[in-house]
Design an enzyme around this catalytic site. Sequence first.
Site, PDB file in Angstrom:
ATOM      1  N   LYS A  28     -33.212 -70.722  23.019  1.00 14.39           N
ATOM      2  CA  LYS A  28     -32.474 -70.466  24.266  1.00 14.39           C
ATOM      3  C   LYS A  28     -31.587 -71.661  24.634  1.00 14.39           C
ATOM      4  O   LYS A  28     -30.404 -71.527  24.928  1.00 14.39           O
ATOM      5  CB  LYS A  28     -33.478 -70.186  25.397  1.00 14.39           C
ATOM      6  CG  LYS A  28     -32.897 -70.175  26.802  1.00 14.39           C
ATOM      7  CD  LYS A  28     -31.885 -69.068  27.022  1.00 14.39           C
ATOM      8  CE  LYS A  28     -31.309 -69.119  28.439  1.00 14.39           C
ATOM      9  NZ  LYS A  28     -30.160 -68.228  28.609  1.00 14.39           N
ATOM     10  N   THR A  38     -35.914 -70.566  31.557  1.00 16.93           N
ATOM     11  CA  THR A  38     -35.301 -71.565  30.685  1.00 16.93           C
ATOM     12  C   THR A  38     -35.854 -72.918  31.091  1.00 16.93           C
ATOM     13  O   THR A  38     -35.405 -73.512  32.072  1.00 16.93           O
ATOM     14  CB  THR A  38     -33.773 -71.537  30.835  1.00 16.93           C
ATOM     15  OG1 THR A  38     -33.298 -70.253  30.439  1.00 16.93           O
ATOM     16  CG2 THR A  38     -33.126 -72.602  29.951  1.00 16.93           C
ATOM     17  N   LYS A  61     -27.650 -78.961  33.473  1.00 18.48           N
ATOM     18  CA  LYS A  61     -29.120 -79.035  33.347  1.00 18.48           C
ATOM     19  C   LYS A  61     -29.540 -78.580  31.941  1.00 18.48           C
ATOM     20  O   LYS A  61     -30.369 -79.210  31.273  1.00 18.48           O
ATOM     21  CB  LYS A  61     -29.771 -78.138  34.401  1.00 18.48           C
ATOM     22  CG  LYS A  61     -31.288 -78.239  34.469  1.00 18.48           C
ATOM     23  CD  LYS A  61     -31.903 -76.972  35.053  1.00 18.48           C
ATOM     24  CE  LYS A  61     -31.831 -75.810  34.070  1.00 18.48           C
ATOM     25  NZ  LYS A  61     -32.619 -74.617  34.406  1.00 18.48           N
TER      26      LYS A  61
END
Lengths: 293, 293, 293, 293
Positions: D169, D93, D238
Amino acid sequence: MKVGFIGLGAMGIAMARNLLRAGHEVTVWNRSPEPAQSLAGEGAKVASSPVEVVAAEAVVTMLANDAAVKSVFLDGGALDQMSKTTIHVNCATISVALAQDLTERHRARGLAYVAAPVFGRPDVAAARQLNIVVAGPAQAIETIRPLLDAMGQKTWPVGEEPFQANVVKIGGNLMIASAIEAMAEVASLGVAHGLDPAAMLNIYTSTLFACRAYQSYSGGIAARRYEPAGFKLELGLKDVRLALAAGDATNVSLPFGSALRDAMMSAVAAGDGHKDWSALGDVALRRSGLVSD
Amino acid sequence: MKVGFIGLGAMGIAMARNLLRAGHEVTVWNRSPEPAQSLAGEGAKVASSPVEVVAAEAVVTMLANDAAVKSVFLDGGALDQMSKTTIHVNCATISVALAQDLTERHRARGLAYVAAPVFGRPDVAAARQLNIVVAGPAQAIETIRPLLDAMGQKTWPVGEEPFQANVVKIGGNLMIASAIEAMAEVASLGVAHGLDPAAMLNIYTSTLFACRAYQSYSGGIAARRYEPAGFKLELGLKDVRLALAAGDATNVSLPFGSALRDAMMSAVAAGDGHKDWSALGDVALRRSGLVSD
Amino acid sequence: MKVGFIGLGAMGIAMARNLLRAGHEVTVWNRSPEPAQSLAGEGAKVASSPVEVVAAEAVVTMLANDAAVKSVFLDGGALDQMSKTTIHVNCATISVALAQDLTERHRARGLAYVAAPVFGRPDVAAARQLNIVVAGPAQAIETIRPLLDAMGQKTWPVGEEPFQANVVKIGGNLMIASAIEAMAEVASLGVAHGLDPAAMLNIYTSTLFACRAYQSYSGGIAARRYEPAGFKLELGLKDVRLALAAGDATNVSLPFGSALRDAMMSAVAAGDGHKDWSALGDVALRRSGLVSD
Amino acid sequence: MKVGFIGLGAMGIAMARNLLRAGHEVTVWNRSPEPAQSLAGEGAKVASSPVEVVAAEAVVTMLANDAAVKSVFLDGGALDQMSKTTIHVNCATISVALAQDLTERHRARGLAYVAAPVFGRPDVAAARQLNIVVAGPAQAIETIRPLLDAMGQKTWPVGEEPFQANVVKIGGNLMIASAIEAMAEVASLGVAHGLDPAAMLNIYTSTLFACRAYQSYSGGIAARRYEPAGFKLELGLKDVRLALAAGDATNVSLPFGSALRDAMMSAVAAGDGHKDWSALGDVALRRSGLVSD
């Protein structure tokens, strides 16, 4: 002029006193009798009910909020007792919706209604330095102009519809709250970076932001000194909600207003509702973990 | 003093000229040669690369943004050519992270680094009326003080760590953007209620908000006149992002900053990025359906 | 049971019909007479005023909003005509404040008040598949349980205080609106990056988000198909405001609620208030400049 | 196939093991040697540097974040050692910006780059139940399809540009975070009104929200049980920042994303960064004064 005056809080008593000093014939009423008695010594007549006050050329009301206006002026019967020639000058900070409702009710009775909310705190009112925003029928404003002149340093006419003055007042309070929050956010950023918030804010308020809205609050924010309250946070929250409500009624989003509402509710939840609204400074510090209490 | 000067944009050229006028010996460099040539006629030496400029008691840099500083000063080799006695005075508005990185890189080489970002636009710089926020080692600041005095009306020292001056500058720009947004929101509320936004904002900027941050933008917002740009909205967005990044690094939430970021992106998406940042006024009007273009 | 039923909108008529089918003796009233006539053919008695309906073991109300409840049940005199043994079952989505007010008014008269708001649209109501959230005195709920069983697939008791059921209902609608907005934001991010929003949302709704709240709206958002409205955006905005008001009363900030309010007002300002609330998809696209209409 | 595998964290080790089980010839590398040794017993070859791993038909990377990818794959020299026929399958990711940068770097070298981020936690990876989003050149995807089939239950192709898979994602994680925050807000509203949050959330997750994104977190939020962390809040923050950054690059505002960023930073500031990201539940309770710790 022969004037009735309803609502002798810290603001109202100072304003009524200035009417007396300017030579007007003032009859006063207040829920609790003490402030009225105090003015009696300065020449005011004291009425025993709001209804007695409205037999005048003008009646000035300076009540705390929507509920007080409804209770005293509507439910209390004052409106129903007004003579066709009396002009109602409402100086309170009320909602746009209530201002519109009052305007309709006065119109339906053939009565003149003027909104004249003020900028300034009790000491400013005492010094006759208020800025008064006024809206309503031009003729009525002209007639009561001497009263406004006796209470403030300057009158700012903004329109024919009374609620427009309330929008200006509510908008002004939203701007002050925004100024406080901006300082609170920036000060917390400074504290997180090891800066002295007093020195930091002083730079701004000495230069680009050298005006009262900032200078009145920067010191308190920097020192985390929120008492005694100049203007209570819970009252500020009430006013932010008035702005949001006015926006709701016209599809106007106020992102700063929403952010202020949330921050102020957080302050109230933390027990700071009775402190000065610059206690937004602590909300900013707390949400960033910079203070724990 | 013998001074190098890098970056002769609208701000830099005015600042370098004031150094010349104060009698300093100035060697300049700029990516495009024209501004340097113009200063040559006023006594400046013109260098052919940034590297030649750093052989001086102090080198002042006034570059556009982080990328320009990295390109010219780091990648371009200027830092590597500095002698141990040269003091770097960085006047650019850069990120806190880059300020910290530059500080480390200078320290590692035994070099003195001073951050001295400025408040004021080109006309203010030309009139030597800048307010200069300064942070860095006290001794270095003392040494370059005559340069700051030659460029601004006042110098505001805020700490020993250079990045602290950048925090004050970034925070100041966040406050200006907040002032603009507050006026934009309130003006849209006014327009939705039939008020003249010019008259409305005039009340605020004549009383509680009688300061430059407000008076510089209220007229443009009221008239929807956003060109020519005093400060481009896309640059304002860059600075708001610098504030959010500084907050990100220290867990400081900036609700007004987030709201500003969204509103400014909306302006850029609408094609207004090159207009003055007071074009936030149109974002407020558009989101409430008060204007369609 | 002998049941009165007030409010035969699309939801109410389906619910009343299911009461009839379960063998209850139902007397109905509706502001406009047509829906009542239609039920007459299925065995319902038709009353000519709300007051006639309350002479029953229970009276079920399914009115549109706070104003309708106040108009019909309070101002219309229905409450005053209820006998001590009648239980009021209010299925409407109303404010927490009105729920509290109604509870007090019933208590003061010795009457039982039960809140029983429902999840489901007209087709779900017709299929007797509603989920019914219920709160109120345990004894009263026990008594009217057969009515709930006749109208829904499942009853969810949540507390003794009627307003608690309203909080659950309002909270549920806030969650649905949040699901829509989350998809709208993510889809706009996808569109900006050249993705097909249908394919993108399909991944989510086939895996982690394989549930009705998402699957009901993803297709419409992806195709920008917001009509016919399953649930009108302006009604969704009303419900988000109910959530914010409940938060206001308890100092609970709802950042998603505030964001939703602003986005939905923007939709209304753009003329989309009558469309499905998934038209939030277009708000996201518009604010990012991805569509212009 | 002959496969290199870089990054044996909790996710990577389970994925590499499934490649081995499917009969692929796997050479592994990890910064710390233990996980690689453990796989050696299951048939993996262990490389002593990332550079050795890329001599394969495909190299799968499953590194923690942008920094790890840059450090291992770019600065570590792996990219430079890849042969023209090797396909890079990046399952991490990472930011859209890095995905775009990696794509360019691969293209410049004539190398195929495929992004294949996954939905699912370590236990899901172990059970070969991952959902894999994939984007890149069709031919390359076709070639490495057996690897994806060996690691997940389903592969979702979304486009020709690798970064598009990363957008899907990142968007998915934003949706999960939004689901958590929606429950957190509604639960705090419930708690403030005396409701049992477990019972309240159970209604939603049994009906309209009967899906994994909600059911995985509702119990923890209701019980204020945030440890052990399924996914750490600081990692969730994040990912929210990755979404905001992708929006920044395309002028897409994400109001929920901004609200999430602020709430998550508040959690980190309160010392909850290492807890499960459902600890947003406590942020909601704290800001409303419903809990003090």
